[in-house]
Enzyme design. Structure first.
Site, mmCIF file in Angstrom:
data_model
loop_
_atom_site.group_PDB
_atom_site.id
_atom_site.type_symbol
_atom_site.label_atom_id
_atom_site.label_comp_id
_atom_site.label_asym_id
_atom_site.label_seq_id
_atom_site.Cartn_x
_atom_site.Cartn_y
_atom_site.Cartn_z
ATOM 1 N N ASP A 3 0.909 -1.199 -0.139
ATOM 2 C CA ASP A 3 -0.169 -0.024 -0.007
ATOM 3 C C ASP A 3 0.968 1.254 0.037
ATOM 4 O O ASP A 3 2.062 1.106 0.285
ATOM 5 C CB ASP A 3 -0.909 -0.021 1.091
ATOM 6 C CG ASP A 3 -2.036 1.012 0.994
ATOM 7 O OD1 ASP A 3 -2.321 1.142 0.047
ATOM 8 O OD2 ASP A 3 -2.795 1.400 2.161
ATOM 9 N N HIS A 38 2.343 3.610 -9.073
ATOM 10 C CA HIS A 38 2.237 1.899 -9.282
ATOM 11 C C HIS A 38 3.468 1.689 -10.226
ATOM 12 O O HIS A 38 3.871 0.607 -9.897
ATOM 13 C CB HIS A 38 0.872 1.995 -10.220
ATOM 14 C CG HIS A 38 -0.134 2.148 -9.411
ATOM 15 N ND1 HIS A 38 -0.435 1.719 -8.037
ATOM 16 C CD2 HIS A 38 -1.506 2.688 -9.625
ATOM 17 C CE1 HIS A 38 -1.628 2.287 -7.468
ATOM 18 N NE2 HIS A 38 -2.249 2.858 -8.523
ATOM 19 N N LEU A 79 11.818 -20.178 -5.249
ATOM 20 C CA LEU A 79 10.592 -19.344 -4.680
ATOM 21 C C LEU A 79 9.243 -19.343 -5.720
ATOM 22 O O LEU A 79 9.492 -19.643 -6.689
ATOM 23 C CB LEU A 79 10.917 -17.899 -4.518
ATOM 24 C CG LEU A 79 10.040 -16.951 -4.073
ATOM 25 C CD1 LEU A 79 9.908 -17.022 -2.505
ATOM 26 C CD2 LEU A 79 10.443 -15.448 -4.432
#
Ligand code: FPP
Length: 225
Positions: A12, A29, A124
């Site tokens: 956020d 963004h 991962l």
């Protein structure tokens, strides 16, 4: 010592980061996508971290202005196309949680391609939460399970959810202290860490500090010491 096998992050603060610099929200963004890359590479290099789930677009994010939503869709497509090589090079498997049916055919195809091309990777797992909401995820699971005659068990629910892995460490950047419909089932015993740092300013150094604190927390899972 606790192991942060599954880290989940609510990324956020992109919009505020951009506004603080007098830029348009979407610039935040764009900067945020760079941090996704850096944090993913850091996690891939830590042997104990098996899974990184990132909240990239929620079921509620459709309420944002059309241009911002369109920008985020394009950014995702661009990110995935650009990242494919790096994901493969770093042995990272790409997965998603959330209902992809709402996305354009083009974006769905890009997502599918990246999943297929990294499906053999066993390092991962980078899982992006896309059109994801925990309530929606649970409802879809319940609706699918109710066709069975048996009582629904915890195991049956866990297996039916998009994300089948309990969260160890959940981090939210950007200063707010809420879960915003993210991995509510899987975070039943997650350790929660909140930082005021806005996502575009979040670094692997800060993540490393949080992980160090997490390793020392006493986790009891409802039992006694
Ligand atoms: C929250 O910031 C962030 C989002 C709704 C989108 C998350 C997207 C990214 C981190 C970049 C793209 C991701 C990928 C994987 C390429 P906000 O806009 O709510 O910030 P604010 O609270 O300051 O308004």
């Amino acid at each position: 010592m606790n192991k942060a096998k599954h880290i989940a992050i609510i990324m956020d603060g992109n919009g505020r980061w951009a506004e603080l610099q007098g830029k348009k929200r979407v610039k935040g963004h764009e900067a945020g996508a760079g941090v996704v890359r850096a944090i993913t590479e850091y996690c891939a290099a830590q042997e104990e971290i098996e899974r990184l789930t990132l909240y990239a677009f929620s079921t509620e994010n459709w309420k944002r202005p059309r241009l911002e939503v369109e920008f985020l869709m394009k950014l995702l497509d661009k990110y995935l196309n650009q990242e494919l090589e790096t994901l493969m090079k770093n042995n990272i498997r790409f997965e998603t949680v959330g209902d992809l049916g709402a996305f354009s055919k083009k974006l769905q195809k890009t997502i599918q391609t990246v999943k297929e091309k990294t499906s053999h990777c066993d390092g991962l797992v980078q899982s992006l939460a896309l059109n994801y909401g925990a309530q929606d995820e649970m409802l879809r699971a319940i609706n699918s399970l109710k066709k069975s005659q048996d009582d629904i068990t915890l195991e049956m629910m866990s297996q039916e959810l998009d994300c089948k892995h309990d969260v160890d460490l959940l981090i939210r950047t950007g200063g707010d202290h809420r879960l915003s419909n993210f991995l509510l089932w899987q975070s039943a015993y997650a350790e929660l860490f909140f930082t005021d740092t806005l996502w575009p300013d979040f670094t692997d150094k800060e993540l490393d500090k949080i992980i160090k604190k997490f390793t020392k927390v006493e986790r009891r899972f409802g039992g006694l010491k």
